[in-house]
Design an enzyme around this catalytic site. Structure first.
Site, short mmCIF file in Angstrom:
data_model
loop_
_atom_site.label_atom_id
_atom_site.label_comp_id
_atom_site.label_asym_id
_atom_site.label_seq_id
_atom_site.Cartn_x
_atom_site.Cartn_y
_atom_site.Cartn_z
N ASP A 110 0.84 -1.11 0.06
CA ASP A 110 -0.05 -0.01 0.09
C ASP A 110 0.82 1.27 -0.09
OD1 ASP A 110 1.08 -0.30 2.39
OD2 ASP A 110 -0.82 0.08 3.61
N HIS A 153 24.11 8.17 -18.23
CA HIS A 153 22.91 8.18 -17.50
C HIS A 153 23.38 7.42 -16.39
CE1 HIS A 153 20.27 10.16 -20.39
NE2 HIS A 153 20.85 11.00 -19.88
N ASP A 194 25.47 15.70 -12.45
CA ASP A 194 24.50 16.22 -13.16
C ASP A 194 23.34 16.29 -12.46
OD1 ASP A 194 22.29 16.65 -14.94
OD2 ASP A 194 23.25 15.43 -16.70
N ASP A 214 18.96 22.26 -14.66
CA ASP A 214 19.51 21.03 -14.89
C ASP A 214 20.80 21.32 -15.23
OD1 ASP A 214 20.50 18.48 -16.34
OD2 ASP A 214 19.12 19.00 -18.04
N HIS A 265 26.07 12.66 -27.51
CA HIS A 265 24.90 13.06 -27.53
C HIS A 265 24.67 14.33 -27.97
CE1 HIS A 265 26.12 15.55 -24.29
NE2 HIS A 265 27.03 14.74 -23.59
N HIS A 323 18.52 20.64 -24.80
CA HIS A 323 17.33 20.41 -24.87
C HIS A 323 16.35 21.25 -24.24
CE1 HIS A 323 17.53 19.18 -20.85
NE2 HIS A 323 18.50 18.59 -21.04
N HIS A 343 13.26 17.42 -19.66
CA HIS A 343 13.41 17.44 -21.15
C HIS A 343 12.05 18.07 -21.29
CE1 HIS A 343 16.43 14.03 -21.17
NE2 HIS A 343 17.05 15.29 -20.91
N GLU A 353 24.83 21.62 -23.15
CA GLU A 353 25.58 20.71 -22.47
C GLU A 353 26.73 19.87 -23.09
OE1 GLU A 353 23.23 17.62 -20.70
OE2 GLU A 353 21.42 18.66 -21.50
N TYR A 413 33.63 11.94 -23.35
CA TYR A 413 33.83 10.77 -22.52
C TYR A 413 34.65 9.69 -23.12
CZ TYR A 413 29.29 13.27 -21.78
OH TYR A 413 28.48 14.25 -21.55
N ARG A 441 31.34 16.66 -18.63
CA ARG A 441 30.32 17.36 -19.11
C ARG A 441 30.22 18.70 -18.58
NH1 ARG A 441 26.93 13.63 -19.18
NH2 ARG A 441 25.57 14.17 -17.50
N GLU A 475 27.31 21.82 -18.35
CA GLU A 475 25.92 22.12 -18.55
C GLU A 475 25.44 23.25 -17.73
OE1 GLU A 475 23.11 19.22 -17.44
OE2 GLU A 475 21.53 19.47 -18.96
MN LIG Z 1 20.44 18.03 -19.42
#
Ligand SMILES: [Mn+2]
Length: 442
Positions: A37, A240, A257, A268, A347, A351, A358, A381, A385, A402, A404
């Site tokens: 529950d 990710h 991130d 973000d 990538h 975005h 997103h 961003e 890598y 990265r 961003e």
């Molecule tokens: Mn992003």
């Protein structure tokens, strides 16, 4: 919650867009069971909140432009017994009073009343396929209009996706939204700063995640707007990465991130910093390459430019850098042509950003990249890598970077909402050193 006038203005705008005779129907998403529950923490849909400011499950919104009572809410009725277990409800009175609905009913009455509300609509604006239970209810209402043609009552002439009206509105942020995003970004910057000051040998990725989360919440945020990524060393090369369970050695880069959700809007932001507090020469080389790409892309974030322009600029700078670093054989133009740069930069650069990480909005118009306009908010961003397994110069293996930021398009220069987050090599090393001063002081 923004002020009531903001939601009123948005509803009116949407009703003007779809025109008299149309009906807009949105249902709050159902609660999701985690086990037994226990449910996952509830967060209503951004579309629903954007138009109502109402965050409760089991709610439905009907807008009927041109009618005498255009704003109709269905909500959970007051129930002292249930509320004692499950928490407060606004009830029908709250929907009318606090939320300003023209008409409000208990949610149980939705099925019975829906066909009348939809009858003869020129258009039903409703997100088919998002929520099977809601689809069934809508389908039933339409079928009943079709099956039993009472005097002059017909089903809606067509069904339109909110994509073409509501999401176009959400793509362009109003001043209140920009202010909310500024606050989300400011809190996020503080969290990144705290992580930089706390990282070092022996600390785990999870501890850094907890520190970020703590900073978000203690400053009034709802928590992270998406799963926080804390990737150290080789983990920084996994785009990710979610496990967040490695212990830092103190030699590696740490990529975080993370974005705070504040008043249903999320930042973000990604930063990459050395666990030791000081970049090693190869770490710094890679970092400064990504930083240069990111800064040049930000300069292009102006009206008339496109996200494709930003991405192309990043690909060009990063690929030239990859050749210089010995990651790829030159010439860079050939590596862009054969797309082998994707081995290290797989990538896209940007975005939309807003209530959702997103965020909604199409990326092309008439098959062409969509020109940027004031009020749009984007991420920028770029990253690089280099996994341990790559056959490249040894000192570069296991480096993931990265960077961003969140950027609002204005009439003039781009506004970097996350500008308060340390970014240059010297700013980052200084933020990392903050811990040494704290330690000395105590
Ligand atoms: Mn992003």
């Amino acid at each position: 919650m923004a002020d009531r006038a903001t939601y009123e203005r948005r509803r009116q705008r949407l009703m003007d867009l779809v025109g008299d005779g149309a009906v807009i129907l949105l249902m709050a998403p159902p609660e999701k069971t985690r086990n037994a529950d226990v449910t996952y923490p509830y967060r209503t849909s951004s579309d629903f909140y954007y138009l109502t400011g109402l965050a409760e499950p089991e709610s439905a919104l009907v807008l009927r432009p041109g009618s005498s009572a255009p704003y109709v809410l269905f909500v959970r009725d007051k129930d002292p017994d249930r509320e004692r277990w499950e928490g407060r409800r606004i009830g029908v009175e709250g929907a009318l009073g606090q939320f300003g609905a023209d008409e409000a009913h208990p949610i149980e009455e939705l099925e019975g009343r829906l066909s009348d509300l939809l009858a003869n609509a020129t258009e039903l604006v409703y997100p088919v396929g998002e929520n099977p239970e809601a689809d069934r209810t809508v389908g039933e209402a339409i079928a009943s209009l079709r099956r039993r043609p009472r005097k002059g009552k017909r089903p809606p002439a067509r069904i339109a996706d909110p994509h073409y009206s509501l999401h176009e509105m959400r793509l362009r942020k109003d001043e209140g939204e920009l202010e909310t995003l500024r606050r989300a970004a400011a809190i996020t910057g503080e969290a990144h700063r705290a992580a930089m000051a706390s990282a070092g040998a022996g600390i785990t990725e999870r501890e850094l995640e907890a520190l970020v989360d703590y900073t978000f919440r203690r400053r009034g945020g709802a928590g992270p707007g998406y799963g926080t990524i804390v990737g150290s060393g080789e983990n920084a090369t996994i785009l990710h990465y979610v496990e967040n369970d490695r212990t830092l050695t103190g030699e590696e880069l740490v990529l975080i991130d993370a974005g705070c959700e504040f008043e249903f809007h999320t930042a973000d932001v990604t930063r990459t910093f050395p666990a030791s507090g000081q970049f090693s020469p190869p770490q710094r080389q890679v970092y400064e390459l990504v930083l240069r790409a990111q800064r040049e892309a930000i300069e292009l974030a102006r009206p008339g430019g496109t996200l494709a322009d930003l991405h192309d600029r990043c690909v060009s700078i990063l690929t030239e850098g990859m050749v210089e670093l010995g990651l790829l054989e030159g010439p860079a133009s050939a590596r862009i042509e054969d797309e082998s740069y994707k081995r290290f930069y797989p990538h896209q650069t940007s975005h939309w950003l807003g209530m959702d990480v997103h965020d909604v909005g199409t990326y092309s118009v008439s098959k062409k990249p969509r020109p940027l306009e004031p009020g749009m908010v984007i991420t920028i961003e770029p990253g690089l890598y280099i996994s341990e397994a790559e056959e490249v110069p040894a000192e570069l293996r296991g480096i993931g970077v990265r960077i961003e930021d969140d950027v609002a398009i204005t009439d003039g220069a781009p506004e970097v909402l996350s500008a308060g987050t340390p970014k240059s090599v010297s700013e980052i090393e200084q933020a990392c050193r903050a811990r040494l001063h704290d330690a000395e002081a105590s």
